[in-house]
Design an enzyme around this catalytic site. Structure first.
Site, short mmCIF file in Angstrom:
data_model
loop_
_atom_site.label_atom_id
_atom_site.label_comp_id
_atom_site.label_asym_id
_atom_site.label_seq_id
_atom_site.Cartn_x
_atom_site.Cartn_y
_atom_site.Cartn_z
N ARG A 49 -0.54 11.25 126.12
CA ARG A 49 -1.30 11.81 127.14
C ARG A 49 -1.53 13.72 126.82
NH1 ARG A 49 0.41 7.09 128.04
NH2 ARG A 49 2.30 8.08 127.18
N LYS A 79 10.74 24.96 106.27
CA LYS A 79 10.83 25.95 105.96
C LYS A 79 12.15 27.54 106.70
CE LYS A 79 6.75 25.92 103.52
NZ LYS A 79 5.43 27.25 103.55
N ARG A 100 4.24 22.03 123.52
CA ARG A 100 5.01 21.28 124.44
C ARG A 100 6.48 21.95 123.91
NH1 ARG A 100 4.97 15.42 126.16
NH2 ARG A 100 4.19 16.11 127.80
N HIS A 128 6.28 20.51 134.24
CA HIS A 128 4.70 20.16 133.33
C HIS A 128 3.77 20.64 134.03
CE1 HIS A 128 2.99 18.00 131.11
NE2 HIS A 128 3.12 16.53 131.21
#
Ligand code: CP
Length: 301
Positions: A49, A79, A100, A128
């Site tokens: 979402r 890497k 995020r 959030h």
């Protein structure tokens, strides 16, 4: 620069401006607000979402997107490039960054070195904030107000970042908060201390049925599988399972919200009741994120 990292940095006026903009964009869609803007959308932890609604919001407003849904195939993943160097590079290409990460504080670290606005799309079990904006939008849409809402937070209150952010935001609106969880998944003490400091009335419960008749919003959450080992998860999951029978004493206009994904905490037959609002809530994510992006890039409407 206007980073969106934590709800604690928002005043009521900031929230009201975002919500007003989001309601306006739902009523009168715009296609031009992010014209000529390139937004980095970088996800170091899984999402359906949040990532797709940010990308939808950007594209609907005429902007463009670069980024990745999974860092495994980047130079960081392959890497050994550092997180900070990766952030320096991406923010030198873009007009804003959505991030995020599974580590608390990652968005703040990115914002500290970024020359462009950074939007936290979820950092570990911390915050959030863009989810909070769509949750507030949905509460206002369904109840006609935010002031003095009675809300039950149910499930994993320890690791659920959506709950942490929303409880903090609702404390600006004098909410009555019911906390329903197993003892081992209780709301962290620092959030309870904050609610107390702000004069918010809250109570702690293990039974969902006892709070049902009192609430305007039932905010269900899943147990955050990714933050437990498997044995502990198996022990804690499925403690609260919402069925049509559990809703017998609900107020007529009570609405069930859930940040999603759901696992087994809401049975599918609840979807057909007038209380279910979680899919409309998820759809509102596009308007809330359109508003956030427009405002951080100085496009007031
Ligand atoms: N609500 C939410 O954050 O969902 P995703 O993890 O799918 O983005």
């Amino acid at each position: 620069q206007k980073d969106i990292i934590s709800i604690s940095e928002f005043s009521k006026d900031h929230i009201e401006l975002i919500l007003k903009t989001a309601f306006e964009l739902k009523k009168n869609p715009r296609t031009d607000l992010l014209k000529d803007k390139l937004i980095g959308v970088t996800f170091f932890e899984g999402s359906t979402r949040t990532r797709l609604s940010f990308e939808t919001a950007i594209q609907r407003l005429g902007g463009r997107v670069i980024g990745f849904p999974d860092a495994a195939n980047t130079s960081l993943g392959k890497k050994g490039e550092t997180f900070m160097d990766s952030m320096r590079i991406i923010t030198s290409y873009t007009d804003a960054l959505v991030i995020r990460h599974n580590k608390e504080g990652a968005a703040r670290l990115a914002a500290d070195i970024s020359p462009v606005p950074v939007i936290n799309a979820g950092d570990g079990s911390n915050q959030h904030p863009s989810q909070t904006m769509l949750d507030l939008f949905t509460i206002k849409e369904t109840q006609g107000r935010l002031e003095e809402i009675s809300i039950a937070f149910v499930g994993d209150l320890k690791y659920g970042r959506t709950v942490h952010s929303l409880a903090e935001a609702l404390s600006l609106y004098n909410a009555r908060i019911y906390l329903v969880s197993p003892e081992s998944l209780a709301m962290p003490q620092y959030i309870l201390d904050d609610l107390t400091k702000r004069g918010i009335t809250f109570s702690v419960h293990t039974s969902l049925e006892e709070v049902m008749p009192k609430i305007d919003i039932l905010y269900m959450t899943r147990v955050q599988k990714e933050r437990f080992d498997e044995t502990e998860y198996q022990h804690l999951k499925s403690k609260y399972i919402l069925t049509p029978e559990t809703l017998a004493d609900a107020k007529e206009n009570m609405k069930i919200l859930h940040p999603l994904p759901r696992i087994d905490e809401i049975v599918s037959s609840v979807d057909d009741t007038p209380y279910a609002y979680y899919f409309k809530q998820a759809a509102n994510g596009v308007y809330a994120r359109e508003a956030i992006l427009s405002l951080v890039l100085n496009k007031e409407i």
